[in-house]
Design a protein around this motif. Structure first.
Motif, short mmCIF file in Angstrom:
data_model
loop_
_atom_site.label_atom_id
_atom_site.label_comp_id
_atom_site.label_asym_id
_atom_site.label_seq_id
_atom_site.Cartn_x
_atom_site.Cartn_y
_atom_site.Cartn_z
N GLN A 117 -1.51 -16.68 -0.20
CA GLN A 117 -1.97 -15.77 1.58
C GLN A 117 -1.27 -14.51 1.20
N ALA A 118 -0.04 -14.63 1.54
CA ALA A 118 0.78 -13.48 2.12
C ALA A 118 1.08 -12.30 1.27
N ALA A 119 0.15 -12.29 -0.37
CA ALA A 119 -0.15 -11.05 -0.56
C ALA A 119 -1.48 -10.78 -0.21
N ARG A 120 -2.30 -11.68 0.50
CA ARG A 120 -3.72 -10.83 1.07
C ARG A 120 -3.71 -10.64 2.23
N ILE A 121 -2.06 -11.16 3.08
CA ILE A 121 -2.96 -10.42 4.57
C ILE A 121 -2.12 -9.45 3.92
N ARG A 122 -1.15 -8.95 3.44
CA ARG A 122 -0.48 -7.44 3.11
C ARG A 122 -2.05 -6.52 2.62
N GLY A 123 -3.28 -6.89 1.74
CA GLY A 123 -3.67 -6.10 1.71
C GLY A 123 -4.42 -5.98 2.97
N LEU A 124 -4.98 -7.38 3.66
CA LEU A 124 -5.65 -7.38 5.13
C LEU A 124 -5.35 -6.29 6.19
N TYR A 125 -3.86 -6.63 5.71
CA TYR A 125 -2.94 -5.37 7.26
C TYR A 125 -3.12 -4.31 6.36
N LEU A 126 -3.09 -3.97 5.04
CA LEU A 126 -2.78 -2.44 4.92
C LEU A 126 -4.62 -1.74 4.97
N LYS A 127 -5.69 -2.81 4.56
CA LYS A 127 -7.02 -2.30 4.89
C LYS A 127 -7.27 -2.00 6.14
N THR A 128 -6.69 -3.12 7.55
CA THR A 128 -7.34 -3.05 9.14
C THR A 128 -6.34 -1.59 9.16
N ILE A 129 -5.48 -1.67 8.83
CA ILE A 129 -4.33 -0.40 9.04
C ILE A 129 -5.21 1.11 9.52
N LEU A 130 -5.71 1.68 7.51
CA LEU A 130 -6.94 2.63 7.26
C LEU A 130 -7.89 2.33 7.91
N ARG A 131 -8.24 1.67 8.48
CA ARG A 131 -9.81 1.46 9.67
C ARG A 131 -9.65 1.56 10.73
N GLN A 132 -8.52 1.92 11.23
CA GLN A 132 -8.36 2.66 12.39
C GLN A 132 -8.32 3.64 12.89
N ASP A 133 -9.44 3.96 14.73
CA ASP A 133 -9.00 4.97 14.69
C ASP A 133 -7.97 6.27 14.80
N VAL A 134 -7.70 6.93 15.27
CA VAL A 134 -6.79 8.13 15.16
C VAL A 134 -5.86 8.14 16.49
N SER A 135 -6.49 6.83 17.64
CA SER A 135 -5.86 6.80 18.94
C SER A 135 -5.16 5.87 18.77
N PHE A 136 -5.44 4.22 17.58
CA PHE A 136 -4.54 3.41 17.19
C PHE A 136 -3.34 3.72 17.08
N PHE A 137 -3.30 4.94 15.43
CA PHE A 137 -1.82 5.68 15.58
C PHE A 137 -1.05 6.35 16.68
N ASP A 138 -1.54 7.34 17.37
CA ASP A 138 -1.06 7.78 18.52
C ASP A 138 -0.54 7.10 19.57
N LYS A 139 -1.02 6.01 19.86
CA LYS A 139 -0.30 5.20 21.18
C LYS A 139 0.03 3.10 20.39
N GLU A 140 -0.31 3.11 20.04
CA GLU A 140 -0.12 1.47 19.33
C GLU A 140 1.01 1.21 18.14
N THR A 141 1.29 2.63 16.72
CA THR A 141 2.52 2.14 16.19
C THR A 141 2.18 2.76 15.36
N ASN A 142 3.53 3.06 15.06
CA ASN A 142 4.64 4.19 13.72
C ASN A 142 4.45 3.44 12.07
N THR A 143 5.25 4.96 11.38
CA THR A 143 5.15 4.66 10.08
C THR A 143 6.15 3.96 9.62
N GLY A 144 7.33 3.66 10.31
CA GLY A 144 8.41 2.89 9.95
C GLY A 144 7.57 0.62 10.57
N GLU A 145 7.13 0.55 11.60
CA GLU A 145 7.00 -0.46 11.83
C GLU A 145 5.90 -0.84 11.11
N VAL A 146 4.44 0.41 10.37
CA VAL A 146 4.21 -0.35 9.63
C VAL A 146 4.69 -0.86 8.47
#
Length: 609
Positions: A117-146
């Motif tokens: 389940q942890a491996a599945r969550i890692r994969g889903l998290y990365l997939k979700t990060i990659l599908r986000q629009d650019v505004s998400f990275f502008d204001k809500e997250t950064n590389t170190g946090e991910v």
């Protein structure tokens, strides 16, 4: 937009008390929301094993009581005692075998399902990060946090839904099994010993509450520290040139101090809780021995020595199981806190979804581009409009150059055509079709982008170029390098296309990186080519070589050039001057007048349309 932003700001403020963020967690059961049928089966088998394993200790107290009674039976001769003890010993062996099998099922099944389940969550998290629009990275997250969440928080989540769950079920089984046996064997003594339970529960609740709060703060601090490291290492040349090593270490230590304080408070709370549990347990030992002896000596009660010891050990074993559950509760609290941000991101539905399969897919596009009455401001600065009714029309197969002062909105045009953002009002049209109607992945496959600072991955030149098209052949890659004017310098390298470019392309010069980026963009044969100041960071010689490459690939494509240099725009079919988010001039070719809105003096003749 402003209202939404202010609402978000107020929500963020309300989530803080005295400058500290509230602890936000998810329900424990939600941790298992990504389990599949195999995981459910593993959890069921693991639960059965944990319950059986937990019942082992209470059952052992019955055998222990039988053994004491056999020693104290004066009416039996030595032969009878040996026979009884032998039978009890054999029962211990049977119990040991059963507990061994149960423990095997418990630990194996829960650890396997936790890892799955942890491996599945890692994969889903990365997939979700990659599908986000650019505004998400502008204001809500950064590389170190991910990176911190994928490497650190998933370990906490795995711990909270893996082995610790099996251990907790085992301890609960021991608790209930112990008290059931204790009440059956001697209810009066058991009721007296139950006076210790409220104190044990209070200690456990205190530990869980404090640890949950401190774990959340520690995770936040470590995430910020990881971001400092990522930025420092990623920009090591800049750090070294400005002798910023000490400053980087100071910033890193500042966040580590916050994490250290949270760890100290967490350890103090756990220590106080565990110490309280042990104090209550040993005080209960004293009470049990005193009251059990009294019941045995009184004739009105038919308590044997074996029964008293059976009840005492069963109750204390059950009570101790609550104290031993403290690490499990700590793991659950830490996992729930770690999962909040990850699950929040996984459940986030972006407005511009790169993985959305719906939308129009045509045989091809001609490349006509139109921005029609566009109003736009960036999500991070909603009160600062970039465009107020901006319009621009670019005919298929032509080259349009966008010029103007820095901050006037030239690069925003590129971002809107790539659909990194959607305008608040107005439309972006390709072939007279709103870009929102196209399948996003397909339309971006028809658009090539070369930016001022080309991004190269820490791999070979071939891998970097092949990134532009799925399943690219070596012949297509070589053809792209020829068009990009990169083949000559690549062939001179000892390893050719297999040469490693280094971290962020540090082993390549500026001109070489730019030509690799051009080859990557041209590999997919785009109908629309976007050049965002592609030569502005180069010296004159490198600019000449790169410009020759650009001139080659702009043939029969719709090209949009953002530039500050006269040499870049002189061959454009149309020049648009953008000033403060508006197009103030539009013409065809350069001749002889000064553009008053341009950031440098340039001679040109404007043919108004």
């Amino acid at each position: 937009m402003a209202t939404t932003s202010n609402g978000d700001a107020e929500a963020e403020k309300s989530s803080k008390i005295d400058g500290e963020e509230k602890t936000q967690t998810v329900p424990l059961l939600k941790l298992f929301s990504f389990a599949d049928s195999t995981d459910v089966a593993l959890m069921i088998v693991g639960t059965v094993g944990a319950i059986a394993n937990g019942l082992g200790m209470p059952l052992m107290t019955i055998l222990f009581g039988q053994m004491i009674n056999s020693f104290g039976n004066n009416q039996s001769n030595n032969t009878d005692i040996v026979s009884i003890i032998s039978k009890v010993s054999l029962k211990f062996v049977y119990l040991a075998v059963g507990i061994g099998c149960a423990a095997l099922l418990q630990v194996t099944c829960w650890m396997v399902t936790g890892a799955r389940q942890a491996a599945r969550i890692r994969g889903l998290y990365l997939k979700t990060i990659l599908r986000q629009d650019v505004s998400f990275f502008d204001k809500e997250t950064n590389t170190g946090e991910v990176i911190g969440r994928m490497s650190g928080d998933t370990v906490l989540i795995q711990d909270a839904m893996g082995e610790k769950v099996g251990k907790f079920i085992q301890l609960i089984s021991t608790f209930f099994g112990g008290f059931i046996i204790a009440f059956v064997r001697g209810w009066l003594l058991t009721i007296v010993l139950c006076s210790a339970i409220p104190l044990l529960v209070m200690a456990g609740a205190f530990v869980a509450m404090i640890i949950s709060k401190m774990a959340s703060r520690g995770q936040s601090a470590y995430g910020k520290a990881a971001n400092v490291v990522e930025q420092t290492i990623g920009s090591i040349k800049t750090v070294a040139s400005f002798t910023g090593e000490k400053q980087a270490i100071t910033n890193y230590k500042k966040f580590l101090v916050d994490a250290y304080k949270s760890g100290v408070h967490e350890g103090l709370a756990a220590g106080i809780g565990f110490g309280t549990v042990m104090l209550v347990v040993f005080c209960t030992y004293s009470l049990a021995v005193y009251f059990g002896t009294k019941l045995t000596l009184e004739e009105k009660h038919t308590y044997s020595g074996g029964q008293v010891m059976n009840v005492i050990i069963a109750v204390l074993t059950a009570s101790m199981s609550l104290g031993q559950a403290s690490p499990c509760l700590s793991a659950f609290a830490a996992g729930r806190a770690a999962a909040f941000k990850m699950f929040e991101t996984i459940e986030r539905k972006p407005k511009i979804d790169a993985f959305d399969k719906s939308g129009k897919v045509l045989d091809d596009i001609h490349g006509d581009i139109e921005l029609r009455d566009v109003y736009f401001s960036y999500p991070t600065r909603p009160d600062e409009p970039i465009f107020n009714g901006f319009s621009l029309n670019i005919t298929s197969g032509t080259t349009a150059a966008l010029v103007g002062e820095s901050g006037s909105g030239k690069s925003t045009v590129i971002s809107l055509i790539e659909r990194f953002y959607d305008p608040q009002v107005g439309e972006v049209l390709i072939d007279n079709i709103n870009i929102k109607e196209f399948q996003l992945k397909w339309i971006r496959g028809k658009i090539g982008l070369v930016s001022q600072e080309p991004v190269l991955f820490a791999s070979s030149i071939k891998a970097n170029i092949a990134y532009g098209k799925d399943g690219a052949t070596i012949e297509e890659i070589r053809a792209a390098t020829e068009l990009a004017n990169a083949a000559k310098f690549i062939d001179k390298l000892p390893q050719g296309l297999d040469t490693m470019v280094g971290e962020h392309g540090t082993q390549m010069s500026g001109g070489q990186k730019q030509r690799i980026a051009i080859a990557r963009a041209i590999l997919k044969d785009p109908r629309i080519l976007l050049l965002d100041e592609a030569t502005s960071a180069l010296d004159a010689e490198s600019e000449k070589i790169v410009q020759e490459a650009l001139d080659r690939i702009m043939v029969n494509r719709t090209t949009v050039i953002v530039a500050h240099r006269l040499s870049t725009v002189r061959n454009a079919d149309m020049i648009a001057v953008i000033h403060r988010g508006k197009m103030v001039e539009k013409g065809t070719h350069l001749i002889s007048i000064v553009l008053p809105y341009y950031s440098f003096t340039c001679r040109a003749n404007i043919m108004y349309t």
